[in-house]
Enzyme design. Structure first.
Site, PDB file in Angstrom:
ATOM      1  N   HIS A  11     -15.103  24.862 -36.510  1.00  0.00           N
ATOM      2  CA  HIS A  11     -16.357  24.249 -36.963  1.00  0.00           C
ATOM      3  C   HIS A  11     -16.781  23.240 -35.909  1.00  0.00           C
ATOM      4  CE1 HIS A  11     -14.059  20.715 -38.113  1.00  0.00           C
ATOM      5  NE2 HIS A  11     -13.253  21.481 -38.843  1.00  0.00           N
ATOM      6  N   CYS A  17       3.087  17.458 -45.752  1.00  0.00           N
ATOM      7  CA  CYS A  17       1.728  17.983 -45.957  1.00  0.00           C
ATOM      8  C   CYS A  17       1.534  19.163 -45.008  1.00  0.00           C
ATOM      9  CB  CYS A  17       0.665  16.917 -45.692  1.00  0.00           C
ATOM     10  SG  CYS A  17      -1.002  17.634 -45.641  1.00  0.00           S
ATOM     11  N   LYS A  62     -12.303  22.531 -42.667  1.00  0.00           N
ATOM     12  CA  LYS A  62     -12.331  23.808 -43.383  1.00  0.00           C
ATOM     13  C   LYS A  62     -11.689  23.631 -44.763  1.00  0.00           C
ATOM     14  CE  LYS A  62     -13.677  27.981 -42.500  1.00  0.00           C
ATOM     15  NZ  LYS A  62     -14.931  28.333 -41.893  1.00  0.00           N
ATOM     16  N   CYS A  89      -1.505  18.854 -42.548  1.00  0.00           N
ATOM     17  CA  CYS A  89      -1.259  18.057 -41.325  1.00  0.00           C
ATOM     18  C   CYS A  89      -0.067  18.596 -40.548  1.00  0.00           C
ATOM     19  CB  CYS A  89      -0.930  16.611 -41.659  1.00  0.00           C
ATOM     20  SG  CYS A  89      -2.143  15.705 -42.572  1.00  0.00           S
ATOM     21  N   LYS A  99     -14.351  13.546 -43.534  1.00  0.00           N
ATOM     22  CA  LYS A  99     -14.070  14.288 -42.304  1.00  0.00           C
ATOM     23  C   LYS A  99     -14.400  15.765 -42.535  1.00  0.00           C
ATOM     24  CE  LYS A  99     -10.485  15.833 -39.229  1.00  0.00           C
ATOM     25  NZ  LYS A  99      -9.293  16.613 -39.431  1.00  0.00           N
ATOM     26  N   HIS A 126     -14.363  20.826 -33.997  1.00  0.00           N
ATOM     27  CA  HIS A 126     -13.595  21.350 -32.851  1.00  0.00           C
ATOM     28  C   HIS A 126     -14.475  21.417 -31.609  1.00  0.00           C
ATOM     29  CE1 HIS A 126     -11.686  23.272 -36.478  1.00  0.00           C
ATOM     30  NE2 HIS A 126     -10.679  22.592 -35.973  1.00  0.00           N
TER      31      HIS A 126
HETATM   32  N1  MSP Z   1      -3.030  21.831 -33.778  1.00  0.00           N
HETATM   33  C1  MSP Z   1      -3.167  20.441 -33.945  1.00  0.00           C
HETATM   34  C2  MSP Z   1      -3.250  19.747 -32.582  1.00  0.00           C
HETATM   35  C3  MSP Z   1      -2.096  20.000 -31.677  1.00  0.00           C
HETATM   36  S1  MSP Z   1      -2.334  19.298 -30.114  1.00  0.00           S
HETATM   37  C4  MSP Z   1      -0.845  19.292 -29.415  1.00  0.00           C
HETATM   38  C5  MSP Z   1      -4.445  20.147 -34.719  1.00  0.00           C
HETATM   39  N2  MSP Z   1      -5.339  21.122 -34.741  1.00  0.00           N
HETATM   40  S2  MSP Z   1      -6.755  21.064 -35.485  1.00  0.00           S
HETATM   41  O1  MSP Z   1      -7.305  22.387 -35.437  1.00  0.00           O
HETATM   42  O2  MSP Z   1      -6.650  20.459 -36.766  1.00  0.00           O
HETATM   43  O3  MSP Z   1      -7.654  20.234 -34.541  1.00  0.00           O
HETATM   44  C6  MSP Z   1      -7.640  18.843 -34.538  1.00  0.00           C
HETATM   45  C7  MSP Z   1      -8.620  18.355 -33.509  1.00  0.00           C
HETATM   46  O4  MSP Z   1      -9.882  19.027 -33.643  1.00  0.00           O
HETATM   47  C8  MSP Z   1      -8.978  16.891 -33.729  1.00  0.00           C
HETATM   48  O5  MSP Z   1      -8.070  16.013 -33.146  1.00  0.00           O
HETATM   49  C9  MSP Z   1     -10.316  16.836 -33.043  1.00  0.00           C
HETATM   50  O6  MSP Z   1     -10.132  16.865 -31.658  1.00  0.00           O
HETATM   51  C10 MSP Z   1     -10.950  18.130 -33.496  1.00  0.00           C
HETATM   52  N3  MSP Z   1     -11.563  17.988 -34.812  1.00  0.00           N
HETATM   53  C11 MSP Z   1     -11.322  18.745 -35.920  1.00  0.00           C
HETATM   54  N4  MSP Z   1     -12.114  18.303 -36.933  1.00  0.00           N
HETATM   55  C12 MSP Z   1     -12.863  17.279 -36.498  1.00  0.00           C
HETATM   56  C13 MSP Z   1     -13.898  16.518 -37.042  1.00  0.00           C
HETATM   57  N5  MSP Z   1     -14.324  16.665 -38.284  1.00  0.00           N
HETATM   58  N6  MSP Z   1     -14.491  15.617 -36.228  1.00  0.00           N
HETATM   59  C14 MSP Z   1     -14.147  15.456 -34.901  1.00  0.00           C
HETATM   60  N7  MSP Z   1     -13.180  16.167 -34.370  1.00  0.00           N
HETATM   61  C15 MSP Z   1     -12.464  17.020 -35.165  1.00  0.00           C
HETATM   62  O7  MSP Z   1      -4.560  19.065 -35.245  1.00  0.00           O
END
Ligand code: MSP
Length: 473
Positions: free
Chosen positions: A19, A127, A299, A130, A296, A22
């Site tokens: 979304h 969780c 999904k 997370c 935040k 990312h």
């Molecule tokens: N897979 C782990 C990260 C491992 S890195 C060694 C993870 N993945 S995630 O798909 O949940 O992505 C997290 C990252 O996506 C966040 O830190 C951010 O960079 C981005 N974002 C995901 N949702 C977001 C928002 N709603 N707003 C801004 N960035 C966000 O955690």
């Protein structure tokens, strides 16, 4: 000037299509990468997919697919969208890649042999959203606030990574900015966390999760997904786990993350590196969250705006611009489709698009000698980007856009063009407009690469092949 510039995004969970949260991180990383490239640096931009763990195993089961088949499909969607958004990544690391898996096993073996990893037991609230153990005080009404699910009490035999013995060294490196955490308030937050308590040793293996990399010294366990994932930042450069052969780009100049994953990136990750004797990232830059309805965007919460939805409405450059200028990079920003449409119309259709079409039409209709456009080096924008004040950098460019539109209205060049006695005035006005537009095109390169090229071409040919940014209703 930097000679090398290594920048990373987090690797995204391959449990669902991306979304705009990312895309926010990835587009920002790309803008930075393009900027340093334009300054002559040897840039490496790494992004990729986090493909192991309970969350993905579960998503694959629900989709009725094998985990590998499932993540292949998701990775393809991410990669396809990054292409449309013109992300110029130099690597796309996937943690199910064989070379990555081998390197992870090698590193774990090294850590085990060094005594940094030992066998024990861990009990805690896990969780799956997370993929982390949570403490009671992180929960709201017994649920993880980010995922709105109650974590499960888990107790199992596992391997643990020693944290406590390196805590003091880590604090020193953060305090001295050898390992810089920015913006400053995130550095303070982490320091107060680290100074307030003894770091517990972390479980780095799971016994009941099959979808993971088996530990090299005990195949009954798979590697904890975060440990597997962190090593992407090294394996994505082609590293095979050999400590005598660390890639020359190491360490990263900027490691970009959202604030949701700050704690793990400022504790487990640097401590793994310290155990290995490797340099820490130079700068861990933390940005805020894209919120939707005050929460935040995610999904799991079901309040996400899809990237394809945004691209369809605003195009690739429009999406890039709206994300990068959405709010202070570092703070949370609440977005709605309505507000994005308003901003698109104001800044892109009426602002930049209008300016380009007015100037090119004037160039077509009235002849005048243009002198070559000279790019002035711009320290202001350099400093903004260097401090990752990305939204401020776009504001800086849009001030030039607004001023140029106002200048046209004030000077009315279409009138002076028809009056021979005002020839000099007309030419002066037009030269300034051409200079401004050239400057705008140049400054836009990292943020809106297609638009920048289109403006440059139009200035050269005095033709506009299409209307840039049609108004949206
Ligand atoms: N897979 C782990 C990260 C491992 S890195 C060694 C993870 N993945 S995630 O798909 O949940 O992505 C997290 C990252 O996506 C966040 O830190 C951010 O960079 C981005 N974002 C995901 N949702 C977001 C928002 N709603 N707003 C801004 N960035 C966000 O955690």
């Amino acid at each position: 000037m930097k000679d090398k510039f290594y920048i990373t995004t987090p690797i995204y969970y391959a449990n669902a299509a991306p979304h705009i949260g990312h895309a926010y991180t990835t587009v920002a990383a790309d803008a930075l990468a393009r900027f340093y490239k334009s300054q002559g640096a040897n840039v490496f931009l790494l992004t990729g997919m986090d493909e192991h763990g309970a969350k993905i195993q579960k998503a694959a089961e629900e989709a009725g697919k094998s985990p590998q088949e499932f993540v292949n499909g998701i990775a393809e969607i991410f990669e396809g969208l990054w292409k449309i958004l013109e992300i110029e990544n130099n690597g796309f690391i996937r943690t199910t890649n064989e070379k990555h898996k081998e390197a992870v096993r090698k590193v774990l073996q090294i850590l085990f042999e060094k005594g940094a990893i030992y066998k024990g037991e861990y009990e805690g609230l896990y969780c799956t959203g997370c993929e982390q153990f949570k403490s009671e005080n992180e929960l709201v009404d017994g649920k993880c606030p980010d995922h709105n699910i109650a974590p499960e009490m888990t107790k199992e035999e596992c391997y643990l990574l020693k944290m406590t013995e390196l805590q003091k060294e880590l604090i020193e490196k953060i305090e001295s900015d050898e390992f810089q955490i920015a913006p400053e308030r995130y550095k303070k937050e982490i320091l107060s966390f680290l100074e307030g308590q003894k770091l517990e040793d972390v479980s780095i293996s799971r016994k009941n999760i099959l979808w993971g990399i088996p530990l090299p010294f005990d195949e009954e366990h798979t590697t904890y997904v975060w440990v597997d994932a962190f090593l992407n930042y090294l394996t994505g450069l082609g590293w095979n786990g050999d400590l005598n052969d660390v890639p020359k780009q190491w360490p990263m100049d900027v490691q970009l993350i959202g604030k949701d994953i700050l704690r793990v990136h400022a504790t487990i990750w640097p401590i793994m590196l310290l155990h290995l004797g490797l340099p820490l990232p130079k700068k861990l830059f933390v940005h805020g969250h894209i919120l939707s309805g005050g929460k935040k965007m995610s999904k799991t919460l079901g309040n996400a705006i899809g990237i394809d939805e945004m691209i369809q409405k605003f195009g690739s450059d429009g999406t890039r611009y709206l994300l990068l200028s959405a709010g202070t990079f570092g703070d949370d920003v609440d977005v709605t489709m309505e507000r994005m449409i308003e901003k698109y119309n104001a800044d892109l259709a009426n602002g930049l698009g209008n300016l380009v079409s007015r100037v090119i039409k004037l160039l077509q209709n009235f002849q005048f000698p243009i002198s070559n456009f000279q790019l002035i080096s711009n320290d202001k924008i350099f400093n903004l980007i260097n401090n990752l004040e990305i939204d401020k950098a776009t504001e800086f460019i849009w001030k030039i856009v607004r001023d140029a539109n106002k200048y046209i209205e004030d000077t009315k060049p279409w009138e002076s063009a028809k009056d021979e006695s005002r020839k000099e005035e007309f030419e002066k006005v037009m030269q300034k407009l051409v200079d401004d537009l050239g400057l705008i095109a140049e400054l836009l390169t990292p943020f809106m690469p297609q638009t920048s090229e289109k403006i440059k071409k139009s200035l050269e040919t005095k033709k506009l092949d299409e209307v840039l940014f049609q108004r949206i209703k």
